[in-house]
Design a protein around this motif. Sequence first.
Motif, PDB file in Angstrom:
ATOM      1  N   TRP A 402       1.346  -1.548   0.039  1.00 49.63           N
ATOM      2  CA  TRP A 402      -0.211  -0.044  -0.044  1.00 49.63           C
ATOM      3  C   TRP A 402       0.754   0.967  -0.057  1.00 49.63           C
ATOM      4  O   TRP A 402       0.326   2.423  -0.390  1.00 49.63           O
ATOM      5  CB  TRP A 402      -1.336  -0.459   1.450  1.00 49.63           C
ATOM      6  CG  TRP A 402      -2.037   0.731   0.978  1.00 49.63           C
ATOM      7  CD1 TRP A 402      -2.622   1.740   0.081  1.00 49.63           C
ATOM      8  CD2 TRP A 402      -3.500   1.046   2.110  1.00 49.63           C
ATOM      9  NE1 TRP A 402      -3.438   2.679   0.418  1.00 49.63           N
ATOM     10  CE2 TRP A 402      -3.987   2.326   1.653  1.00 49.63           C
ATOM     11  CE3 TRP A 402      -3.589   0.674   3.686  1.00 49.63           C
ATOM     12  CZ2 TRP A 402      -4.909   2.320   2.013  1.00 49.63           C
ATOM     13  CZ3 TRP A 402      -4.428   1.011   3.723  1.00 49.63           C
ATOM     14  CH2 TRP A 402      -5.514   1.987   4.025  1.00 49.63           C
ATOM     15  N   GLY A 403       1.823   1.000   0.590  1.00 50.52           N
ATOM     16  CA  GLY A 403       2.700   2.157   0.661  1.00 50.52           C
ATOM     17  C   GLY A 403       2.674   3.394   1.661  1.00 50.52           C
ATOM     18  O   GLY A 403       2.303   3.018   2.804  1.00 50.52           O
ATOM     19  N   LYS A 404       3.021   4.239   1.846  1.00 54.63           N
ATOM     20  CA  LYS A 404       2.938   5.370   2.555  1.00 54.63           C
ATOM     21  C   LYS A 404       1.813   5.600   3.194  1.00 54.63           C
ATOM     22  O   LYS A 404       0.926   5.781   4.390  1.00 54.63           O
ATOM     23  CB  LYS A 404       2.664   7.129   1.612  1.00 54.63           C
ATOM     24  CG  LYS A 404       4.111   7.384   1.197  1.00 54.63           C
ATOM     25  CD  LYS A 404       4.323   8.620   0.952  1.00 54.63           C
ATOM     26  CE  LYS A 404       6.142   9.330  -0.055  1.00 54.63           C
ATOM     27  NZ  LYS A 404       6.043  10.392   0.059  1.00 54.63           N
ATOM     28  N   PRO A 405       0.111   5.444   2.270  1.00 56.66           N
ATOM     29  CA  PRO A 405      -1.278   5.569   2.819  1.00 56.66           C
ATOM     30  C   PRO A 405      -0.801   4.062   4.505  1.00 56.66           C
ATOM     31  O   PRO A 405      -1.067   4.026   5.194  1.00 56.66           O
ATOM     32  CB  PRO A 405      -2.251   5.562   2.282  1.00 56.66           C
ATOM     33  CG  PRO A 405      -1.252   6.210   1.060  1.00 56.66           C
ATOM     34  CD  PRO A 405      -0.075   5.460   1.407  1.00 56.66           C
ATOM     35  N   GLY A 406      -0.386   3.089   3.566  1.00 51.87           N
ATOM     36  CA  GLY A 406      -0.730   1.897   4.524  1.00 51.87           C
ATOM     37  C   GLY A 406       0.578   2.375   6.045  1.00 51.87           C
ATOM     38  O   GLY A 406      -0.057   1.605   6.782  1.00 51.87           O
TER      39      GLY A 406
END
Length: 444
Positions: A402-406
């Motif tokens: 998911w990256g940054k939001p995760g």
Amino acid sequence: MQSGQHTQAGITTRFEGKQGKRRVQAGDQRRPAEAYMTTDVIRGPVRFLTTASFVTTVGSGLYLAGSMLFFTRVVGLSVSGVSTGLAIATLVGILSGLPLGAVADHVGPRGLYVATQGVQATAMFLFPMTHSFAVFLVLVTVAAIGQRGAQAVGGALVARISEPGERTRIRGRLRAVTNLGMGIGAAAAGIALQLDSTAGYTLLILANGLSFLAAAGLLLKIPAVEPVPRPPGARRMEAMRDRPYLALSLLCGVIGFQYDVVSLVLPLWLVSHTAAPRWWLSALLVVNTAVVVLFQVRATRWVRGPLTASTALRGAGFLSLAGCIVLALAAGVSAPVATILLLAGVLLLSSGELGLAAGAFEISYALAPEHGQGQYQGAFNLADGVVRAAAPVVLTALCLQWGKPGWVVLGIVLALCGLATRPLTRWALRTRTFPAPEAALPVG
């Protein structure tokens, strides 16, 4: 009721050492210095336990650094076979902590703790003779039972050789020593890894076995302690019926995802999502270890009782939130900026580790009855272990896919878990049917 209002009555404990038998009656009206074991009395046993922990963790550092290569190149197993065997062994090991802790409550923890070291040593010495998956599975499962059982039994041993007010500090010292030993062992294993030979990998395994034998010898220097009698009406396996205690241990397990962030997710995040140099990862891991080694004992000094423990856990949750956000920001920026952000994120998470460990240690001891410290330590490790088993899947999905939001979602979850520990702790204090002391108690 506040835990500080409780008093412990009706328990007689005994400490047998070179000076003979020392009996203390809980509720003794003499001065505290006479009624309770002094620091001088317990210093020797704690020193032996600390040294034994250091020895075994040096061996464990050797083992962890080279075990996968040993099992695949020397034993001849496939990577998938080793991974499957380790997963099964870990599950069985997690489940074994509770019954072994209960046994420690019944027979006394010192002898059983020595036995867990012998069990692990035996498995290590037999590994070089293993050339089939079935035998490997049996041995690695036996080793896992010894390891996980040692956590619960060792926790009970700390409770029996120290006063309640000192247990969290002692566990903090053991954690610092453990991190130091693991680091030294992993660094020393680099020689065998560089040689890349059958003899080198085998020596790593055998050295780990020797470390367990050496630890067993040190532990035998600790005087035997009698178990605390179980009061009439106390249920067997009462820890598994203690809902607030189990809920708190589950929350500690979730907050403990931050451990796996540093060891599991950070390396992949740095390499695949940031412009920081790869060698910086080693520096970050050294920083994490150094923070724990240098400051874990200090972090336990102000944690006195369940409520201050919940404060420490709440702080750990918010530090984890800040650390996750900073690590997320390291993606998509220049290498120098990413390097600084990664360092700041690791420092925040490492600081959260200190509070998490101190709070979890205090909760696990202060909310457990004296006669059931072993099974309660086993129950705490069981709940924590079950939750932590999901960490690789959850963290990979959140942070890497998911990256940054995760990262932000993960941080928020950890902070909310930290906040939830205060009302759960108050619930636990209201439901105690046994003394939950914050002052010193007689120990054996």
